[in-house]
Design a protein around this motif. Structure first.
Motif, short mmCIF file in Angstrom:
data_model
loop_
_atom_site.label_atom_id
_atom_site.label_comp_id
_atom_site.label_asym_id
_atom_site.label_seq_id
_atom_site.Cartn_x
_atom_site.Cartn_y
_atom_site.Cartn_z
N ASN A 130 0.83 -1.22 0.00
CA ASN A 130 0.00 0.00 0.00
C ASN A 130 0.86 1.27 0.00
OD1 ASN A 130 -2.45 -1.30 -0.07
ND2 ASN A 130 -2.70 -1.36 2.14
N LEU B 149 -1.02 4.50 -1.49
CA LEU B 149 -2.35 4.50 -0.86
C LEU B 149 -2.21 4.77 0.63
CD1 LEU B 149 -3.89 1.37 -2.61
CD2 LEU B 149 -4.61 3.73 -2.92
N ASP B 150 -1.00 4.64 1.13
CA ASP B 150 -0.75 4.88 2.55
C ASP B 150 0.60 5.60 2.67
OD1 ASP B 150 -1.33 4.79 5.20
OD2 ASP B 150 -1.48 2.61 5.34
N ALA C 210 -2.40 10.73 -6.36
CA ALA C 210 -3.40 10.27 -7.32
C ALA C 210 -2.83 10.27 -8.73
CB ALA C 210 -4.63 11.17 -7.24
N ALA D 35 -2.01 14.76 -1.86
CA ALA D 35 -3.05 13.82 -2.29
C ALA D 35 -3.18 13.83 -3.81
CB ALA D 35 -4.38 14.21 -1.64
#
Lengths: 391, 230
Positions: free
Chosen positions: B52, B57-58, B81, B77
């Motif tokens: 992750n 994602l983390d 993405a 963020a």
């Protein structure tokens, strides 16, 4: 944003029955709101139109003393017809009227009535005053249907009419009801007896005098004339506006309840979606969506219910609206004594503004209730969401 | 071989009640282009957590993971993405397909986020479905597919944009032996043909058998590594 619309549409169509249930409820709100507002607009239009045709023309001049809500003003509400009005009266573009309080005695019972004198030859107002030219050995008079019903009078009835002349002397004579007319305007019907203006002036000892005048040409460049003050059509229909406004506010409560029901369904769907579709949300993030984009997607998805509802409402609503505009809505009760110009059948009028404003309101409300729960997504941890863990 | 992932002293802690649990206790690893590697270990060893973090994602608690030149802990963020959207592909244990979308739409999804024209997207989706042998299921929806077919759709979705790195978390856990081998062979072929780096998190022997590099994790640390020369 384009992608959000594309995905939202796919998601909604894919969700099947759940989507369509919400859309059906929302479309019902659309149709009912537009129809009810259309009825109000139609009523407003009909009431003002009927008032114009039956009572006020394009406007009136009132004697300074005249106050229709104060019976004590009637006796003194008269003055000689101003010379400025005579050309218009002769051309039939202005109708003088003289009012007095009186009493009728139908079947021996005493009943107060407003006696209104109007020229028999006038054609400005729809009141069938030509009937006042009937030859009888009593004074010919016409009354409205409500008056006839409440006084148990019919065409040919003869009754005693009593009044007080300008010198203060009481006098009485017999009148014959030569016609009963049907109108939606209660102010020319309820407790009203119409006789010829000249007879009235003669009986009241007020030759060439009048209480008010209705005119045919719009009130442009008109102002106070002698003892008479101008009452524009807007002034004269202000009560209708106030009544429609009150009715509108009352109906707004109903619209709010309808919208709340639809919004509750959408809100509920959105909340459930956010819990039920956590893996999907996580997947969107893993595939490159920002959380804000996911929030936008869910908001658009919710708001799109309103778009689909508008489309569905158009499918069954438009034929319904057209049918209603043609056959009208018949009020399921006797409206003749409401004190307002209410036709037994009201024909809704729909404007583009009405349809657009309703659509915008529903769309905005739906967007707000969709955004509200969707904000929770922004707080989700994507790794937990991917595993479908409730947070 | 060029390094595409550099992990330095990576520590990840999770709050648990009033205390915290350390899932990764100082991992140091590098991965090169075209690797077919696996993070192997029992539940709780930290393999999914590491995957992750590599997948942005983390975030690491301490240390750093530099993926394709981007330091994960310093990415906003939006930047995270963008990294996932442009360069990473994910394959999940439970496929994570969009249930109401067709196979075509599922595979097309990552391309919608990138600036491809409709015709380009169509060609890329069909190519990806051809890699996994699902061109005949274009209009099917996930509930109409078998588990193996779903995972092949997920692979096509991960591969359609030809990412530099694919992260697969227990991709065969829900599949039978035949389907597992089929899926792994497909991924191996893509690794060879497209030079895509694959990193698995697994404890499935079937997967382990295909790996060229095996990284064994134990209690949040790299226990040992094995390189298989094939």
């Amino acid at each position: 944003m384009k992608i959000a619309f594309k995905l939202a549409f796919r998601n909604l169509i894919g969700a099947g029955l759940r989507t369509w249930l919400n859309v059906i409820v929302l479309s019902f709100s659309f149709v009912v709101i537009i129809w009810m507002k259309g009825i109000l607009v139609g009523w407003d239009h009909q009431a003002k139109n009927d008032m114009e045709q039956w009572e006020i023309g394009k406007g009136q001049f009132w004697h300074n003393q005249y106050d229709p809500y104060d019976g004590f003003t009637i006796t003194d509400s008269h003055a000689p017809i101003p010379s400025e009005f005579k050309p218009e009266i002769e051309k039939g573009e202005m109708v003088p009227m003289l009012f007095a309080q009186g009493t009728i005695y139908p079947q021996g019972r005493m009943q107060p009535a407003m006696i209104k004198g109007i020229p028999a030859s006038q054609t400005l107002l729809k009141i069938p005053t030509h009937k006042l030219d009937s030859v009888t050995d009593a004074i010919p008079a016409i009354i409205g249907e409500v008056m006839a019903r409440s006084s148990h009078l019919e065409k040919g009835s003869r009754i005693v009419l009593r009044w007080r002349d300008s010198k203060g002397t009481f006098d009485a004579t017999e009148i014959e009801i030569v016609d009963i007319f049907s109108t939606t305007v209660p102010t020319i019907d309820v407790a009203q007896v119409w006789i010829n203006l000249e007879t009235m002036q003669e009986k009241l000892l007020l030759p060439e005098q009048a209480t008010l005048f209705s005119f045919a040409n719009p009130e442009e460049n008109r102002s106070e004339v002698g003892d008479f003050r101008l009452k524009t059509k807007k002034d004269l229909t202000a009560e209708i506006d106030a009544m429609i406004e009150t009715k509108n506010k009352g109906q707004s409560v109903f619209y709010i309840i309808l919208l709340l029901l639809a919004m509750l369904a959408i809100f509920d769907t959105q909340i459930l979606s956010i819990f039920r579709r956590q893996k999907e949300i996580g997947t969107y993030v893993a595939l490159g969506y920002t959380r804000q984009q996911v929030v936008t997607l869910f908001t658009v998805e919710g708001a799109m219910h309103a778009v689909l509802a508008a489309a569905l409402a158009a499918v069954y609503g438009v034929p319904f609206f057209i049918w209603q505009a043609r056959v009208g809505f018949t009020v399921p009760m006797d409206t003749s004594e409401f004190g307002m110009a209410i036709a037994p059948t009201m024909y809704p009028i729909y404007s583009m503004g009405l349809i657009l404003s309703t659509t915008i309101i529903v769309l905005l409300t739906t967007s707000v209730v969709s955004y509200w729960p969707a904000r929770r997504i922004a707080k989700m941890n994507p790794t937990e969401a991917l595993r479908g863990k409730i947070q | 071989m060029e390094n595409i992932i550099q992990i330095n002293q990576l520590i990840k802690r999770f709050p648990i009640g009033k205390g915290e649990f350390t899932a990764l206790k100082g991992i140091n690893l590098t991965f090169g282009t075209g690797e077919f590697a696996g993070l192997i270990g029992p539940s709780g060893s930290g393999k999914t957590t590491l995957l992750n973090i590599i997948g942005s994602l983390d975030m690491p608690t301490e240390g750093e993971a530099i993926v394709l030149g981007k330091p994960i802990s310093k990415l906003s963020a939006k930047e995270s993405a963008k990294l996932r959207k442009e360069s990473l592909g994910f394959i999940f244990q439970s496929y994570n397909l969009l249930q109401v979308h067709t196979v075509f739409e599922n595979v097309e999804f990552p391309l919608l986020l990138l600036d491809y024209t409709t015709s380009e997207r169509k060609k890329m989706v069909m190519d990806a479905l051809e890699w996994v042998g699902l061109t005949d299921k274009v209009k099917s929806k996930p509930p109409q597919l078998s588990g193996g077919e779903c995972q092949r759709v997920a692979i096509a979705r991960a591969m359609v944009k030809k990412p530099s790195l694919v992260l697969a978390d227990e991709p065969t856990a829900n599949l039978d032996a035949a389907n597992s081998h089929n899926i792994l062979q497909t991924m191996l072929n893509l690794n060879r043909e497209l030079k895509t780096t694959f990193i698995f998190a697994t404890h499935d022997e079937k997967v382990i058998g295909y790996l060229k590099r095996k990284i064994f994790l134990k209690d949040g640390l790299v226990d040992h590594e094995e390189w298989i020369k094939k």
